[in-house]
Design a protein around this motif. Structure first.
Motif, mmCIF file in Angstrom:
data_model
loop_
_atom_site.group_PDB
_atom_site.id
_atom_site.type_symbol
_atom_site.label_atom_id
_atom_site.label_comp_id
_atom_site.label_asym_id
_atom_site.label_seq_id
_atom_site.Cartn_x
_atom_site.Cartn_y
_atom_site.Cartn_z
ATOM 1 N N VAL A 61 0.837 -1.203 0.000
ATOM 2 C CA VAL A 61 0.000 0.000 0.000
ATOM 3 C C VAL A 61 0.873 1.254 0.000
ATOM 4 O O VAL A 61 0.601 2.233 -0.723
ATOM 5 C CB VAL A 61 -0.949 -0.013 1.217
ATOM 6 N N GLY A 62 1.937 1.258 0.806
ATOM 7 C CA GLY A 62 2.830 2.406 0.850
ATOM 8 C C GLY A 62 3.514 2.657 -0.476
ATOM 9 O O GLY A 62 3.607 3.807 -0.931
ATOM 10 N N VAL A 63 4.014 1.586 -1.117
ATOM 11 C CA VAL A 63 4.682 1.741 -2.408
ATOM 12 C C VAL A 63 3.729 2.304 -3.448
ATOM 13 O O VAL A 63 4.054 3.254 -4.182
ATOM 14 C CB VAL A 63 5.259 0.389 -2.867
ATOM 15 N N VAL A 64 2.525 1.730 -3.540
ATOM 16 C CA VAL A 64 1.544 2.198 -4.525
ATOM 17 C C VAL A 64 1.168 3.656 -4.260
ATOM 18 O O VAL A 64 1.065 4.475 -5.187
ATOM 19 C CB VAL A 64 0.291 1.293 -4.499
ATOM 20 N N THR A 65 0.991 4.009 -2.990
ATOM 21 C CA THR A 65 0.631 5.387 -2.655
ATOM 22 C C THR A 65 1.713 6.360 -3.097
ATOM 23 O O THR A 65 1.416 7.405 -3.700
ATOM 24 C CB THR A 65 0.396 5.515 -1.138
ATOM 25 N N ILE A 66 2.967 6.030 -2.809
ATOM 26 C CA ILE A 66 4.064 6.937 -3.183
ATOM 27 C C ILE A 66 4.176 7.076 -4.690
ATOM 28 O O ILE A 66 4.336 8.184 -5.224
ATOM 29 C CB ILE A 66 5.386 6.427 -2.577
ATOM 30 N N LEU A 67 4.072 5.961 -5.399
ATOM 31 C CA LEU A 67 4.240 6.007 -6.853
ATOM 32 C C LEU A 67 3.060 6.660 -7.564
ATOM 33 O O LEU A 67 3.224 7.211 -8.663
ATOM 34 C CB LEU A 67 4.461 4.592 -7.397
ATOM 35 N N MET A 68 1.873 6.618 -6.957
ATOM 36 C CA MET A 68 0.679 7.141 -7.621
ATOM 37 C C MET A 68 0.353 8.583 -7.228
ATOM 38 O O MET A 68 -0.615 9.143 -7.740
ATOM 39 C CB MET A 68 -0.528 6.249 -7.291
ATOM 40 N N LEU A 69 1.131 9.181 -6.354
ATOM 41 C CA LEU A 69 0.851 10.569 -5.975
ATOM 42 C C LEU A 69 0.951 11.489 -7.187
ATOM 43 O O LEU A 69 1.922 11.414 -7.954
ATOM 44 C CB LEU A 69 1.831 11.032 -4.904
ATOM 45 N N PRO A 70 -0.037 12.371 -7.409
ATOM 46 C CA PRO A 70 0.035 13.304 -8.551
ATOM 47 C C PRO A 70 1.218 14.260 -8.416
ATOM 48 O O PRO A 70 1.685 14.555 -7.316
ATOM 49 C CB PRO A 70 -1.300 14.062 -8.465
ATOM 50 N N ARG A 71 1.686 14.762 -9.544
ATOM 51 C CA ARG A 71 2.827 15.668 -9.541
ATOM 52 C C ARG A 71 2.544 16.932 -8.741
ATOM 53 O O ARG A 71 3.436 17.476 -8.088
ATOM 54 C CB ARG A 71 3.211 16.040 -10.974
ATOM 55 N N THR A 72 1.311 17.409 -8.807
ATOM 56 C CA THR A 72 0.981 18.629 -8.058
ATOM 57 C C THR A 72 1.125 18.394 -6.553
ATOM 58 O O THR A 72 1.574 19.277 -5.820
ATOM 59 C CB THR A 72 -0.450 19.073 -8.385
ATOM 60 N N TRP A 73 0.744 17.200 -6.094
ATOM 61 C CA TRP A 73 0.914 16.880 -4.680
ATOM 62 C C TRP A 73 2.399 16.802 -4.318
ATOM 63 O O TRP A 73 2.805 17.260 -3.251
ATOM 64 C CB TRP A 73 0.234 15.560 -4.355
ATOM 65 N N ILE A 74 3.184 16.220 -5.208
ATOM 66 C CA ILE A 74 4.620 16.110 -4.959
ATOM 67 C C ILE A 74 5.235 17.498 -4.827
ATOM 68 O O ILE A 74 6.044 17.765 -3.932
ATOM 69 C CB ILE A 74 5.306 15.324 -6.092
ATOM 70 N N THR A 75 4.830 18.411 -5.709
ATOM 71 C CA THR A 75 5.343 19.779 -5.642
ATOM 72 C C THR A 75 4.961 20.432 -4.323
ATOM 73 O O THR A 75 5.769 21.108 -3.675
ATOM 74 C CB THR A 75 4.807 20.602 -6.820
ATOM 75 N N GLY A 76 3.724 20.220 -3.896
ATOM 76 C CA GLY A 76 3.278 20.794 -2.632
ATOM 77 C C GLY A 76 4.027 20.218 -1.450
ATOM 78 O O GLY A 76 4.395 20.948 -0.512
ATOM 79 N N ILE A 77 4.256 18.914 -1.465
ATOM 80 C CA ILE A 77 4.998 18.278 -0.369
ATOM 81 C C ILE A 77 6.420 18.807 -0.316
ATOM 82 O O ILE A 77 6.950 19.112 0.769
ATOM 83 C CB ILE A 77 4.977 16.754 -0.542
ATOM 84 N N ARG A 78 7.049 18.958 -1.509
ATOM 85 C CA ARG A 78 8.422 19.464 -1.543
ATOM 86 C C ARG A 78 8.484 20.885 -0.991
ATOM 87 O O ARG A 78 9.376 21.231 -0.210
ATOM 88 C CB ARG A 78 8.948 19.418 -2.977
#
Length: 683
Positions: free
Chosen positions: A352-369
């Motif tokens: 579940v953790g692997v799938v969640t990390i790989l499927m996060l949208p790019r916009t979410w990744i930018t926000g997290i960064r």
């Protein structure tokens, strides 16, 4: 100009050579372990060939280009020479190793498996004679429980008529290589050799993080820890896991160079580091507890814009031995799967953790960064505060609940019905003493300094690789200290700390000592801080000395292997041996090559039944039927047995205490009596 002179000095060249030599020994160990396992699986086991090929491969890895080409100063070279002297002198306090050749215990199973691999050339092991036993005898020496057929403690009979030892088999295969090259003593001493290698690897990693002086401190702390010294003479696989994990970390740090350890510079070093760490999957099944958070954080680092190519190479290196471990578990250790429900749930959460990390949208990744950069210090403070709260609970509140005194009564009254739940049972159960037990192994100064060091690293660590290693190790530490499944005696339990927790604590102590000493600047404040750091180091070492002195030179079962060989020399050739001593039949078969069987659940009725059946079988077979027992038989048993000899089996072992380091050995006197089954005994 000064750096060039230092790099070209005699000490500088020696220091550079010693660093390459550490890589050589590490990779020789890695290749030897992997080749030993593969050779055993293929039934083409040649110890000298494994050593030669592994050494050549290790020499090839030393020649690989790397970015970590820092000049080696005379100070650094002297520190490297010192740690090599420390490792070279370590046999003075780690040898002789324990001789665990027969009993019912994990180290005995590992040792018997190693000698079985060496004798028979691979896995699974032959089970000659089990299918030819008369039915009335087979029912006494073969234990069938459902689909599992056990013939010795830790050895199972497959449907193909072959023996499958318990556990994974990389460690016993490597021990078989050591025994094949150096003799039986070399097999017993494998962990002592791994102990020396772990000191070199600890130094190599910490030198690049805190400098040569603090790296020497870390190596001394690791060398002096009672659990580490105990493990050097205790033949189980945890020390091999420690070496592989530290070795993989060393390859990553060594390859990082000035671009930062997190970049894992160089595709080949990153891949080799992954293979080195991933090989632990074939050694112990519980290494998934460390790699689950590690892989998740590496994937998160990739998504957040880390060095993707090199991180993917690291994960590729991890995946190859992981697949090998799955094949090995399926084909060569099918009866060994501890706590399958827990592993299944953990694997589900990991997926579940692997799938969640790989499927996060790019916009979410930018926000997290963006949020990570903006709120970094607050996040660090929250993590450090959470760590401090957990330490308070584990050190003070939890043992108070387990003591069942006034404090526990007050808490139960306040909780009401919640005091009867499983959560309270975990909080106040027998594992509530794990932290005080940890202090017993090295002293309270060591433990408190380590906990403070973790908090300091959470606040100040900047290197990505160091941060990933810190969090993954802390996760294992919290899990083990909260609910550590172990034997209820201290020293065998301590081996659970060896792979991850002990190096983690040593690095944390080193970090806090370096932080107290401060940065390199002159002045009175600098001198005071250095003095305070020295005082703290002295206190830590003083707290470690009692446990260290207790375990140095104390080993279990000295002389037992020689006594077993003397016993075997009294047994006639072509004899079939039966015994009512648990673990002795496996020792005779694996170590001495004698066809031997063990009576399961030996009581007087079952012993007498087996002895009668042997007398009946002796009427129709020409092979000598021998019976081994610690009992000097008389009465009805003597109607079917003739005395044939005896062997003194006197040895000793350390006290087994639940919450304290043993201070003395306990003598184990004994005699084994050898009888021969006879139709017409001479009475």
């Amino acid at each position: 100009m000064r750096k060039r002179e230092e790099a070209g000095s005699v000490f500088g060249r020696i220091g550079t050579s010693l660093d390459g030599l550490a890589v050589f020994f590490l990779m020789t160990c890695v290749f030897a372990a992997w080749l030993a396992l593969g050779s055993a699986e293929l039934h083409h086991f040649y110890p000298w060939a494994i050593v030669v090929v592994s050494a050549l491969a290790g020499a090839g890895v030393v020649g690989l280009p790397r970015r970590d080409q820092r000049p080696v100063s005379d100070k650094m070279a002297l520190a490297r020479i010192s740690v090599w002297l420390l490792a070279g002198l370590s046999p003075l306090w780690t040898l002789p190793a324990g001789e665990y050749v027969h009993a019912v215990w994990d180290p005995v199973i590992y040792t018997q498996t190693a000698f079985g691999i060496l004798r028979h050339g691979g896995l699974p092991l032959p089970a000659a004679g089990f299918t030819e036993l008369p039915g009335d005898i087979a029912s006494l020496v073969v234990l069938r429980e459902g689909s599992v057929t056990a013939v010795y403690p830790g050895f199972f009979l497959g449907g193909n008529g072959l023996l499958y030892p318990a556990f994974f088999h990389t460690f016993p295969a490597l021990a078989a290589v050591a025994a094949g090259v150096l003799g039986p003593t070399g097999g017993f001493a494998l962990n002592a050799m791994l102990y020396a290698l772990s000191l070199l690897l600890m130094y190599a990693v910490t030198e690049r993080w805190w400098g040569p002086g603090w790296a020497m401190v870390a190596s001394v702390l690791l060398a002096a820890h009672a659990a580490q010294i105990w493990q050097a003479g205790f033949p189980t696989a945890e020390l091999l896991v420690q070496v592989l994990l530290l070795g993989g970390l060393f390859l990553l740090v060594r390859g990082g160079g000035n671009r930062g350890e997190g970049s894992c510079a160089g595709l080949v070093p990153s891949f080799l580091a992954g293979c080195t760490m991933g090989l632990t999957f074939t050694v112990r099944i519980d290494t998934v507890l460390f790699f689950a958070p590690l892989v998740l954080m590496i994937l998160g680092w990739i998504r957040l814009g880390g060095n993707r190519t090199r991180c993917w190479m690291l994960l590729a290196g991890l995946s190859i031995p992981a697949m090998h471990a799955w094949v090995h578990q399926t084909m060569f250790s099918p009866f060994y799967l501890p706590r399958p429900g827990l592993l299944a749930r953990g694997a589900g959460l990991f997926v579940v953790g692997v799938v969640t990390i790989l499927m996060l949208p790019r916009t979410w990744i930018t926000g997290i960064r963006t949020a990570a950069v903006r709120f970094e210090q607050r996040l660090r403070f929250v993590l450090a505060a959470g760590w401090g709260g957990w330490c308070l609970w584990a050190l003070i509140l939890r043992p108070g609940l387990a003591a069942d005194g006034a404090f526990a009564a007050t808490v139960k009254a306040w909780l009401g019905p919640l005091a009867d739940t499983r959560g309270y049972a975990v909080a106040a159960g027998r594992d509530a003493w794990n932290m005080p037990i940890l202090a017993e192994l090295a002293g309270w100064p060591f433990l408190l300094a380590a906990l403070a060091g973790v908090a300091w690293l959470l606040l100040r660590v900047r290197r990505p690789l160091q941060a990933v290693w810190l969090v993954a190790s802390a996760a294992v530490f919290v899990l083990y200290m909260t609910a550590l499944h172990h034997e209820r005696v201290l020293m065998p339990m301590a081996r659970r700390l060896i792979p991850v927790i002990l190096p983690f604590l040593v690095m944390a102590v080193t970090a806090v000592l370096a932080a107290i000493a401060g940065e390199r600047r002159s002045g009175a404040i600098r001198g005071w801080r250095q003095g305070a750091s020295v005082i703290c180091f002295v206190l830590v070492m003083a707290g470690m000395i009692p446990a260290t002195r207790a375990v140095v030179g104390m080993r279990d079962f000295p002389g037992l292997a020689g006594q077993l060989h003397e016993l075997a020399s009294q047994i006639p050739e072509e004899a079939v041996v039966f015994t009512d001593v648990p673990g002795l039949g496996a020792a005779l078969r694996m170590v001495e090559g004698i066809e031997a069987y063990e009576l399961h659940d030996p009581d007087r009725v079952r012993r007498l039944t087996l002895i009668r059946n042997l007398g009946d079988w002796s009427r129709i077979t020409d092979r000598p039927l021998m019976y081994l027992s610690p009992l000097p038989y008389g009465g009805e048993e003597r109607l079917h047995l003739d005395p044939a000899g005896f062997q003194k089996m006197s040895t000793s072992r350390m006290q087994q205490l639940p919450r304290s380091v043993p201070k003395e050995a306990v003598d184990i006197p004994g005699t084994l009596y050898l009888y021969r089954a006879s139709v017409e005994p001479d009475k």
